[in-house]
Design an enzyme around this catalytic site. Structure first.
Site, PDB file in Angstrom:
ATOM      1  N   CYS A  24      51.847  41.952  44.618  1.00 14.27           N
ATOM      2  CA  CYS A  24      50.916  43.028  44.948  1.00 14.27           C
ATOM      3  C   CYS A  24      50.753  43.961  43.747  1.00 14.27           C
ATOM      4  CB  CYS A  24      51.395  43.803  46.171  1.00 14.27           C
ATOM      5  SG  CYS A  24      52.911  44.746  45.866  1.00 14.27           S
ATOM      6  N   CYS A  27      53.804  46.019  42.634  1.00 15.48           N
ATOM      7  CA  CYS A  27      54.749  45.335  41.741  1.00 15.48           C
ATOM      8  C   CYS A  27      54.269  45.448  40.297  1.00 15.48           C
ATOM      9  CB  CYS A  27      54.868  43.855  42.120  1.00 15.48           C
ATOM     10  SG  CYS A  27      55.370  43.532  43.831  1.00 15.48           S
ATOM     11  N   ASP A 424      22.532  37.455  33.106  1.00 13.22           N
ATOM     12  CA  ASP A 424      22.202  36.820  31.830  1.00 13.22           C
ATOM     13  C   ASP A 424      20.885  36.064  32.029  1.00 13.22           C
ATOM     14  OD1 ASP A 424      22.616  35.679  29.197  1.00 13.22           O
ATOM     15  OD2 ASP A 424      23.154  33.832  30.239  1.00 13.22           O
ATOM     16  N   ASP A 592      29.017  35.856  27.607  1.00 11.59           N
ATOM     17  CA  ASP A 592      29.114  36.480  28.935  1.00 11.59           C
ATOM     18  C   ASP A 592      30.551  36.546  29.443  1.00 11.59           C
ATOM     19  OD1 ASP A 592      26.251  36.588  29.160  1.00 11.59           O
ATOM     20  OD2 ASP A 592      26.272  34.464  29.680  1.00 11.59           O
TER      21      ASP A 592
END
Length: 692
Positions: A24, A27, A424, A592
């Site tokens: 998570c 952490c 794009d 990209d």
């Protein structure tokens, strides 16, 4: 690793570690904040989806391992081969534990039927002991994922969702075992096994949504050449890429990828820069021009002088941008994690109050403990644990049928939050339209089709689509030359389709006759419908030239930004983020990739570069873009259903907790109620499958 010296006399190094037990954002933040306090450490970053820690500074690996271990997490020096297989091993392990728990639960429930039906005395005791023989080893085995995580959390004096889960399972099993050995009337082995089974379902579903995430930075590293040809006078030698220094003269053969950034020494070169710009058309450059690592030489062998190597190359800089963006995305806190943050302590407080209150009222520890166990089970986060994964699995299945592959654990939540789209152009919103002039003779068209059918180049495939209404000619001696095109013989004459000499223009050559091949751009199938169906503002950001981008933008009705490199695209996304937008980025090329990783959520077509697909959260498997609005609707519906599931769990708790606190629910009744709430959540999640 860098060879620079650190402030403590230790070399400045970059180290990587596998962190298999983190699960998570809490952490992640805990590890990063503690490591930043280490003397000599310059930089530390945890990639949650990859479960990987990267540190840089004048530190030793043992020191980092010690700090992470003190925080209660496992850490190992990174072995890429082991890491690659760890996700599959974890999934198989969870599935096996789930199967064992389910099988044992069904058998113990069958034994419990006799007790529920009124069995007493020796018969009841026998069934309890048989249930104990089945349940105890299964709980020990199947409950390991919860017990281990709870133990690590408690060892560093913190709570997580696995602490109340483990406590409920252990207490229910221990209490039942005590009752069985004392010939008591009640045993709750079926409750403990049901609890374990349903929680493992949630854990496995969550693992499935996380395990498909891959690092785009890793994919970019795979594009680097590992060796190259160096020229020293008239001598040529093949050397590892790490032996190249700035100023070396390199020879790049036709069809090979340029290994480092450099300055062109040859008079002319034709390059495939689609890796950088996303544009499929070749680019012709002259002597003295800059050449970036990663582009492909399409013409005769070229010579260049190295100007940037290693971490300074364009490819490495883009990879660094991607890695930074991926780590920023991994710090996103999922809805379930936000809910769980306050849930665990509340469960413990309620159970403790029930234990102390009933012990004070009755002076009977057995009664007090029974009620406390019932509270722990009835408040157990089964429904909470299933709330998001069950919806995600149903939504992922619905989107797959529509042509989308969801690959990141929190993609649906972030997609539902998107309020601005950035597209794009080439390969994303547009596709190449390649054709011959209308007055080209039919025989020439048939020859052209036959040549194009034997090439996998995107322009050849586009030409095949435009000529699909005719029959191809029969050719002999078909040969494809990288960067030049196709050659063959037709009725004894040489024919060719491709680039003529060092020119970037395409033509069809039949004997002495030449026919130009026209290359234009057209909107990708479904592009207009996709933009019309989006209920959010959008813009076009492209690495192509200004005029081409503006012309296409006018056709699509979008504002445009042209000639934007990777850094400029990331900067534009940051600008939009600073304005409060959560951006959906749609792209396919290397230029990209960093933007895809930096966006709040990202979509890439299946035809995109491997690195771009890895950076994206969702992959479009079809050519048609028209279902993009459906993707948004499904994601938003998933968000609504997840919140509904939390509301179901909350309503269940509002009703069940007072009953348990009042002492009207046994642990078995609590387990049944918990199972009903979990099944309700699972059934509610399936509603998304019918969304249109």
């Amino acid at each position: 690793m860098s060879a620079a010296a650190g402030t403590r006399g230790t070399p400045l190094v970059r180290l990587q570690f596998s962190l298999p037990t983190i699960h998570c954002p809490a952490c992640l933040n805990k590890i990063e904040s503690r490591l930043r306090e280490m003397p000599g450490l310059h930089w530390a970053r945890v990639n949650l989806s990859m479960k990987r820690l990267t540190v840089e500074g004048a530190v030793a690996a043992d020191e980092v391992l010690g700090v992470v271990s003190d925080l209660g997490f496992e850490a190992y020096p990174l072995d890429p081969a082991v890491l690659e297989n760890s996700a599959d091993r974890t999934g198989r392990d969870l599935l096996l534990r789930l199967a064992v728990a389910g099988f044992a639960m069904m058998n113990v429930m069958l034994l419990s039927v006799a007790v529920w039906s009124g069995a007493t005395g020796a018969t009841r005791d026998l069934f309890h002991l048989i249930s104990a023989a089945i349940a105890v080893p299964v709980v020990v085995y199947s409950g390991q994922p919860f017990f281990r995580n709870a133990g690590r959390a408690l060892s560093v004096r913190r709570l997580n969702m696995d602490v109340p889960i483990s406590l409920a399972i252990i207490l229910a099993t221990g209490m039942s075992l005590w009752e069985s050995l004392q010939s008591g009337p009640h045993a709750y082995f079926d409750a403990a096994l049901s609890l374990t089974f349903f929680l493992l379902i949630g854990r496995y579903l969550d693992h499935r949504t996380r395990s498909s995430a891959r690092s785009a930075a890793q994919e970019l590293a795979a594009l680097e050449e590992q060796s190259c040809t160096r020229l020293q006078g008239q001598e040529m030698e093949t050397v590892p890429i790490n032996e190249i220094v700035v100023g070396d003269t390199l020879l790049v053969a036709c069809g090979m990828r340029v290994p480092v950034d450099g300055e062109l020494i040859s008079d002319l070169a034709v390059l495939d820069r689609s890796l950088l710009t996303g544009e499929s058309e070749a680019c012709t450059i002259l002597k003295g021009a800059d050449v970036q690592a990663g582009v492909v030489n399409l013409s005769r062998p070229l010579q260049l002088r190295a100007t940037a190597i290693g971490e300074d190359t364009f490819l490495r800089r883009v990879a660094a941008l991607v890695a930074t963006a991926e780590n920023n995305r991994n710090s996103y806190t999922a809805l379930a994690d936000r809910a769980a943050k306050i849930y665990a302590p509340a469960v413990h407080i309620l159970a403790l109050l029930a234990l102390l209150g009933w012990w004070f009222v009755t002076s009977d520890m057995r009664v007090a403990l029974n009620i406390a166990i019932a509270v722990l089970i009835i408040t157990c986060p089964c429904a909470l644990g299933l709330a998001v994964p069950s919806v995600n699995i149903a939504a992922v299945g619905r989107l797959f049928r529509a042509g989308f592959l969801v690959k990141h654990a929190t993609a649906l939540e972030r997609l539902a939050e998107a309020d601005y789209a950035v597209f794009d152009k080439t390969g994303t919103l547009s596709a190449p339209d390649v054709s011959l002039a209308k007055d080209v003779p039919m025989d020439a068209q048939r020859v052209c089709l036959a040549l194009a059918q034997n090439s996998n180049h995107p322009l050849s495939q586009a030409l095949v689509r435009n000529l699909s209404h005719i029959e191809p000619a029969r050719l002999d001696q078909i040969v494809e030359t990288a960067g030049e095109g196709m050659t063959a013989h037709w009725q004894g004459m040489p024919v060719a389709l491709g680039r003529q000499g060092d020119l970037a223009t395409l033509s069809l050559q039949i004997g002495s006759d030449s026919y130009p091949v026209q290359v234009r751009e057209k909107p990708r199938p479904g592009a207009h419908q996709a933009l019309a169906g989006l209920d959010m503002p959008a813009e076009l950001v492209s690495g192509d030239m200004q005029k081409a981008t503006e012309d296409f933008g006018r056709e699509m009705g979008l504002p445009v930004r042209a000639q934007t490199g990777p850094e400029a695209k990331v900067a534009r996304l940051k600008e939009l983020k600073d304005l409060g937008h959560r951006v959906l980025m749609v792209g396919d090329g290397l230029n990209d990739t960093a933007a895809l990783a930096a966006a709040h959520v990202a979509l890439a077509p299946a035809s995109a570069l491997d690195a771009s697909r890895s950076a994206a959260d969702v992959i479009l498997l079809k050519e048609d873009l028209s279902q993009v609005p459906l993707m948004i609707r499904v994601a938003r519906a998933a968000g609504r259903l997840s919140k509904q599931n939390f509301a179901i769990a909350a309503a269940y708790n509002c009703i069940a907790i007072p009953i348990a606190l009042a002492g009207f629910a046994t642990p078995l009744m609590a387990a049944i109620a918990m199972s009903v709430s979990s099944l309700t959540v699972l059934l509610n999640s399936q509603r998304i499958r019918g969304l249109k």
